[in-house]
Motif scaffolding. Structure first.
Motif, PDB file in Angstrom:
ATOM      1  N   UNK A  69      -0.237   2.651   7.044  1.00  0.00           N
ATOM      2  CA  UNK A  69      -0.645   0.951   6.913  1.00  0.00           C
ATOM      3  C   UNK A  69       0.306  -0.166   7.102  1.00  0.00           C
ATOM      4  N   UNK A  70       1.382  -0.513   6.072  1.00  0.00           N
ATOM      5  CA  UNK A  70       1.957  -0.879   6.507  1.00  0.00           C
ATOM      6  C   UNK A  70       3.201  -1.469   8.502  1.00  0.00           C
ATOM      7  N   UNK A  71       2.870  -0.387   9.089  1.00  0.00           N
ATOM      8  CA  UNK A  71       4.141  -0.928  10.012  1.00  0.00           C
ATOM      9  C   UNK A  71       3.653  -1.517  10.873  1.00  0.00           C
ATOM     10  N   UNK A  72       4.594  -2.711  11.624  1.00  0.00           N
ATOM     11  CA  UNK A  72       4.203  -3.279  12.557  1.00  0.00           C
ATOM     12  C   UNK A  72       4.665  -3.570  13.911  1.00  0.00           C
ATOM     13  N   UNK A  73       4.865  -4.005  13.937  1.00  0.00           N
ATOM     14  CA  UNK A  73       5.508  -4.946  15.309  1.00  0.00           C
ATOM     15  C   UNK A  73       6.398  -6.239  15.659  1.00  0.00           C
ATOM     16  N   UNK A  74       7.260  -6.082  16.565  1.00  0.00           N
ATOM     17  CA  UNK A  74       8.188  -7.778  16.224  1.00  0.00           C
ATOM     18  C   UNK A  74       7.952  -8.121  17.981  1.00  0.00           C
ATOM     19  N   UNK A  75       7.480  -9.009  18.500  1.00  0.00           N
ATOM     20  CA  UNK A  75       7.404  -9.522  20.116  1.00  0.00           C
ATOM     21  C   UNK A  75       8.068 -10.865  19.437  1.00  0.00           C
ATOM     22  N   UNK A  76       9.530 -10.423  20.692  1.00  0.00           N
ATOM     23  CA  UNK A  76      10.203 -11.529  20.534  1.00  0.00           C
ATOM     24  C   UNK A  76      10.676 -11.706  21.417  1.00  0.00           C
ATOM     25  N   UNK A  77      10.418 -13.070  22.138  1.00  0.00           N
ATOM     26  CA  UNK A  77      10.416 -13.416  23.754  1.00  0.00           C
ATOM     27  C   UNK A  77       9.612 -12.772  24.695  1.00  0.00           C
ATOM     28  N   UNK A 103       3.902  -2.161  -6.740  1.00  0.00           N
ATOM     29  CA  UNK A 103       3.004  -1.962  -5.193  1.00  0.00           C
ATOM     30  C   UNK A 103       2.778  -3.896  -5.308  1.00  0.00           C
ATOM     31  N   UNK A 104       4.177  -4.490  -5.433  1.00  0.00           N
ATOM     32  CA  UNK A 104       4.008  -6.163  -5.196  1.00  0.00           C
ATOM     33  C   UNK A 104       5.461  -6.658  -3.546  1.00  0.00           C
ATOM     34  N   UNK A 125       0.486  -1.382  -0.043  1.00  0.00           N
ATOM     35  CA  UNK A 125       0.027  -0.316  -0.385  1.00  0.00           C
ATOM     36  C   UNK A 125       1.233   1.207  -0.365  1.00  0.00           C
ATOM     37  N   UNK A 126       1.819   1.564   0.466  1.00  0.00           N
ATOM     38  CA  UNK A 126       3.048   2.128   0.743  1.00  0.00           C
ATOM     39  C   UNK A 126       3.828   2.289  -0.478  1.00  0.00           C
ATOM     40  N   UNK A 127       4.056   1.261  -1.101  1.00  0.00           N
ATOM     41  CA  UNK A 127       4.880   1.215  -2.570  1.00  0.00           C
ATOM     42  C   UNK A 127       3.545   2.080  -3.456  1.00  0.00           C
ATOM     43  N   UNK A 128       1.955   1.267  -3.701  1.00  0.00           N
ATOM     44  CA  UNK A 128       1.182   2.557  -4.495  1.00  0.00           C
ATOM     45  C   UNK A 128       1.684   3.462  -4.286  1.00  0.00           C
ATOM     46  N   UNK A 129       1.206   4.557  -2.790  1.00  0.00           N
ATOM     47  CA  UNK A 129       0.811   6.098  -2.511  1.00  0.00           C
ATOM     48  C   UNK A 129       1.914   6.376  -3.651  1.00  0.00           C
ATOM     49  N   UNK A 130       3.162   6.187  -2.687  1.00  0.00           N
ATOM     50  CA  UNK A 130       4.605   6.558  -3.017  1.00  0.00           C
ATOM     51  C   UNK A 130       5.550   6.833  -4.323  1.00  0.00           C
ATOM     52  N   UNK A 131       5.298   4.972  -4.780  1.00  0.00           N
ATOM     53  CA  UNK A 131       6.067   5.173  -6.577  1.00  0.00           C
ATOM     54  C   UNK A 131       5.957   5.967  -6.972  1.00  0.00           C
ATOM     55  N   UNK A 132       4.469   5.778  -7.461  1.00  0.00           N
ATOM     56  CA  UNK A 132       3.899   6.896  -7.927  1.00  0.00           C
ATOM     57  C   UNK A 132       4.416   8.557  -8.235  1.00  0.00           C
ATOM     58  N   UNK A 133       4.537   9.112  -6.454  1.00  0.00           N
ATOM     59  CA  UNK A 133       4.576  10.181  -6.118  1.00  0.00           C
ATOM     60  C   UNK A 133       6.376  10.337  -7.007  1.00  0.00           C
ATOM     61  N   UNK A 134       6.909   9.046  -6.781  1.00  0.00           N
ATOM     62  CA  UNK A 134       8.149   9.594  -7.301  1.00  0.00           C
ATOM     63  C   UNK A 134       8.518   9.328  -8.453  1.00  0.00           C
ATOM     64  N   UNK A 135       7.773   8.723  -9.083  1.00  0.00           N
ATOM     65  CA  UNK A 135       8.427   9.011 -10.827  1.00  0.00           C
ATOM     66  C   UNK A 135       8.863   6.816 -10.193  1.00  0.00           C
TER      67      UNK A 135
END
Length: 288
Positions: free
Chosen positions: A148-156, A116-117, A100-110
């Motif tokens: 939209x793409x944020x993740x958190x990582x729970x490690x132990x 967006x895959x 989703x982030x690639x779809x937004x910003x890829x065209x902005x920077x040509x």
């Protein structure tokens, strides 16, 4: 299964970013989370001083680096993930909604080389995915709102929140970037605060709030739930959304947002060289 990873944070004062070296004490396998590539804006020059320091620590501790993890596509610093992939032969993982982030910003920077895959990354993680870091179990928690793409990582017993949560006396991430949403951010934070109170929390940045002179980046879920100035002590969703939207309206864009995003949607790789052999960053005018 081991449940207490060794964690070392490397603070970058230029961008207020924390890069984490996380390792399993039993096997010595390690991951680097949110690596920073140094960038001098005035000269458009990159260097690897910061990530070289992390790799020195890897070698001195006798660790084996096996992966790079990104919490999201950062707007405040360039990522050193691709540098690590090329020099260390390790894969890069990120949340699957990076598309989703690639779809937004890829065209902005040509950015015609960016599709967006998510293929610029090696591993795309969905909410609830688990994988191993040595004998440690890593759980992926989708925490959108900042992006939209944020993740958190729970490690132990360690939770790496990226830009979703900051130190309790500083609060939470902004939610006004394209695809961001304050209400979504609140609900993501509630997911994080539902894990055990003793869980260690490692935040992605620290900015000095009034009254504090030392940088900090470790707290606990219990401390966040009780004292976070934006979401602690039972703050309601409506109260949070009103505060977050009002605060975001006063914030300026991050200084490195344009160079950072076009590199980070490529997993830290630079744009392809032009016919003259040089690499150029694009700076679209009047769009931010």
């Amino acid at each position: 299964m081991a449940a207490h990873p060794d964690v070392r944070g490397f603070f970058d004062p230029a961008t207020h970013t924390v890069t984490y070296l996380v390792s399993d004490p039993a096997t010595g396998q390690a991951a680097i989370i949110d690596p920073v590539l140094d960038y001098e804006a005035a000269t458009a020059r990159t260097s690897t001083v910061s990530i070289d320091a992390v790799m020195t620590a890897v070698r001195e501790a006798g660790l084996t680096l096996v992966m790079v993890l990104e919490t999201h596509a950062h707007a405040d610093h360039l990522s050193a993930a691709d540098h690590l992939r090329r020099t260390q032969g390790v894969p890069i993982g990120i949340g699957e909604s990076i598309t989703a982030v690639q779809a937004i910003f890829g065209p902005l920077f040509d950015a015609r080389d960016v599709t967006a895959d998510g293929v610029a990354f090696d591993r795309l993680y969905a909410d609830g995915d688990t994988f191993a870091l040595g004998d440690l179990a890593v759980e992926v928690i989708h925490t959108p709102g900042h992006t939209p793409a944020c993740v958190s990582y729970r490690i132990g017993d360690a939770l790496f929140t990226g830009d979703t949560l900051f130190m309790p006396d500083y609060g939470t991430a902004r939610a006004d970037f394209p695809g961001g949403d304050a209400r979504t951010l609140y609900r993501s934070i509630r997911k994080l605060l539902a894990v055990p109170d003793t869980t260690r929390v490692f935040v992605g940045h620290d900015y000095l709030p009034e009254g504090r002179s030392d940088f900090r980046f470790e707290t606990t879920v219990g401390e966040q739930a009780a004292r976070n100035i934006h979401v602690g002590a039972g703050t309601s969703e409506e109260t949070f959304v009103a505060m977050r939207e009002a605060r975001d309206a006063t914030l300026s864009a991050p200084q490195l947002i344009l160079p950072s995003l076009q590199v980070n949607i490529r997993a830290g790789a630079m744009p392809p060289a032009e016919p003259d052999g040089r690499v150029y960053l694009r700076m679209p005018l009047n769009v931010i």
